[in-house]
Design a protein around this motif. Sequence first.
Motif, PDB file in Angstrom:
ATOM      1  N   ASN A 142       0.760  -1.073   0.119  1.00 35.54           N
ATOM      2  CA  ASN A 142      -0.100  -0.025   0.081  1.00 35.54           C
ATOM      3  C   ASN A 142       0.948   1.420   0.049  1.00 35.54           C
ATOM      4  O   ASN A 142       0.454   2.188  -0.656  1.00 35.54           O
ATOM      5  CB  ASN A 142      -1.006   0.151   1.423  1.00 35.54           C
ATOM      6  CG  ASN A 142      -2.134  -1.060   0.959  1.00 35.54           C
ATOM      7  OD1 ASN A 142      -2.342  -1.511  -0.069  1.00 35.54           O
ATOM      8  ND2 ASN A 142      -2.722  -1.285   2.308  1.00 35.54           N
ATOM      9  N   PHE A 143       2.176   1.113   0.600  1.00 33.25           N
ATOM     10  CA  PHE A 143       2.840   2.287   0.894  1.00 33.25           C
ATOM     11  C   PHE A 143       3.496   2.501  -0.474  1.00 33.25           C
ATOM     12  O   PHE A 143       3.569   3.553  -1.041  1.00 33.25           O
ATOM     13  CB  PHE A 143       3.554   1.990   2.168  1.00 33.25           C
ATOM     14  CG  PHE A 143       4.761   3.149   2.028  1.00 33.25           C
ATOM     15  CD1 PHE A 143       4.482   4.498   1.975  1.00 33.25           C
ATOM     16  CD2 PHE A 143       6.207   2.793   1.982  1.00 33.25           C
ATOM     17  CE1 PHE A 143       5.618   5.278   2.241  1.00 33.25           C
ATOM     18  CE2 PHE A 143       7.432   3.595   1.867  1.00 33.25           C
ATOM     19  CZ  PHE A 143       7.000   4.868   1.977  1.00 33.25           C
ATOM     20  N   SER A 145       3.006   1.797  -3.286  1.00 29.75           N
ATOM     21  CA  SER A 145       2.240   2.091  -4.556  1.00 29.75           C
ATOM     22  C   SER A 145       1.349   3.354  -4.245  1.00 29.75           C
ATOM     23  O   SER A 145       0.456   3.653  -5.109  1.00 29.75           O
ATOM     24  CB  SER A 145       1.281   1.060  -5.015  1.00 29.75           C
ATOM     25  OG  SER A 145       0.391   0.751  -3.752  1.00 29.75           O
ATOM     26  N   ASN A 146       1.581   4.104  -3.197  1.00 36.02           N
ATOM     27  CA  ASN A 146       0.909   5.358  -3.210  1.00 36.02           C
ATOM     28  C   ASN A 146       1.799   6.584  -3.606  1.00 36.02           C
ATOM     29  O   ASN A 146       2.688   7.084  -2.960  1.00 36.02           O
ATOM     30  CB  ASN A 146       0.594   5.656  -1.617  1.00 36.02           C
ATOM     31  CG  ASN A 146      -0.046   6.836  -1.221  1.00 36.02           C
ATOM     32  OD1 ASN A 146      -0.179   7.980  -2.368  1.00 36.02           O
ATOM     33  ND2 ASN A 146      -0.456   6.754  -0.108  1.00 36.02           N
ATOM     34  N   GLU A 149       2.491   9.975  -1.705  1.00 32.30           N
ATOM     35  CA  GLU A 149       3.339   9.487  -0.407  1.00 32.30           C
ATOM     36  C   GLU A 149       4.703   9.496  -0.756  1.00 32.30           C
ATOM     37  O   GLU A 149       5.884   9.847  -0.211  1.00 32.30           O
ATOM     38  CB  GLU A 149       2.874   8.664   0.597  1.00 32.30           C
ATOM     39  CG  GLU A 149       3.321   8.666   1.795  1.00 32.30           C
ATOM     40  CD  GLU A 149       2.761   7.439   2.709  1.00 32.30           C
ATOM     41  OE1 GLU A 149       1.789   6.765   2.116  1.00 32.30           O
ATOM     42  OE2 GLU A 149       2.946   7.340   3.850  1.00 32.30           O
ATOM     43  N   GLY A 372       2.841   2.225  -8.157  1.00 32.19           N
ATOM     44  CA  GLY A 372       2.030   3.633  -8.417  1.00 32.19           C
ATOM     45  C   GLY A 372       1.635   3.937  -9.744  1.00 32.19           C
ATOM     46  O   GLY A 372       0.344   4.203  -9.881  1.00 32.19           O
TER      47      GLY A 372
END
Length: 456
Positions: A142-143, A145-146, A149, A372
Amino acid sequence: MGESITDPRGTWGSKLAFIFAASGSAIGLGSMWRFPLMVGKNGGAVFVFTYIISVFFIGFTIMLAELTLGRRTQKNPVGVFQTIKPGSSWKYAGYVALVTCVCILSYYGVIAGWAFGYFYKTIGGMFRGNITWDISDTIFKNFASNPLEIVFCIFIIMAITTFVISKGVQGGIERWSKILMPVLFALILFLAIRAITLGGAQTGISYYLLPDLSKMDPNVFFFGVGQAFYSLSLGMGIMMTYGSYIGKRDNLVTSAGWVCFSTTLVAFLTGIIIFPALFATPGINPGEFEVSTGLMFQVFPIVISKIPGGYLFGILFFFLLLVAALTSTISLLEVPVAYFIDEKRWPRKKAALLVGIVTFALAIPSGLSVGGVKFLTNWKFLISMDLVFGNIMLAVGGLIVCVFLVYLWRTQNALQEISLGSRGFKLKSLWVFNIKFLAPVVIIIILFFKIFNAIS
Ligand code: PFF
């Protein structure tokens, strides 16, 4: 000697300061993120041994060569070639080193950005409680591919790197490396001890330390030598540039030896943390787990969640990982910046800002490629940058150093420069043999293998 306006290059304050700074450059994500990844992808223990042998025979040889060239000329890579062979085309080899640094820094900054992200996530309490593989894997994906962020994290990394470099050698690089590297060492040792005492750690230790020779293939060799270059910051002018700030009376041989030793130890201990913890995690099958770019980020939260006081240890660990990454990003940026200062007479601040901005822009496609943005994901941008610049170009750079030192500068001149600070160089004949024959032959073989493999 400190820095003044007339001496924007600077020098190290002492030999120890150099060892800390050079180890700071060498010890970084290469040992803590890339090494376990390479072990996982290349057959476990056979890779570990190939790497250690490569560091001893090839890494040390080229590190000493680069430091010697740097100290003799007191220049950046372009200046090194120009000073020794003025007016020749060798200066282009220096330009290649500069481009390699910028390209490596661009994707390295992404991984350093992950370290930053994990630092504030740990503070926020994300890894409290019982962290299983599935939870950890999901958090990472999740991180990574954000897009917003990730770009924010890369920006922070590049901003800090640029700031430190704009402050120069003693005030910036040296000051911080001296304080933070020893703390990092102690923490890794502690976590390694904790990891081997986890229930079920045995399988991981065997995987990591007992070589299965059937796994040995040319790729293990190619990536083993490549990892030695990568983790020791070789083949791209960093050690030339760092060598250019070393005093004439300092001992280059023992300095190179210490840097090689401390880097290998950190890489080795990181593996001791990762593999026992990985295989002690329920649901992981040693033969089947899929090694992804995020391996380290997926496994560490699991280790931390199993330690009493894990919350604080987690914060400290990711803070130090961030520092290890930053002392390396700093060295990567220093090379092109030293070029603009030496050759173009630019002020340090202007050089740092320009190269910092260009690298940040280049880092964005790599940052977005781990999920991302679809088209970059398919293209595997970050992985391709690592293969081309992190393996092939470093090996090419190492070969250039060997050929240049042996055939253009001459080994006797190098030995004379080395002898200024180290009277009895015990491994002299071995070093001469390695720089003349072993290192170039091995590099040529692995490069041929890779090119042949790529086109067939
Ligand atoms: N040696 C450092 C590391 O392993 O993290 C920094 C580095 C230098 C990375 C050179 C890559 C590289 F090509």
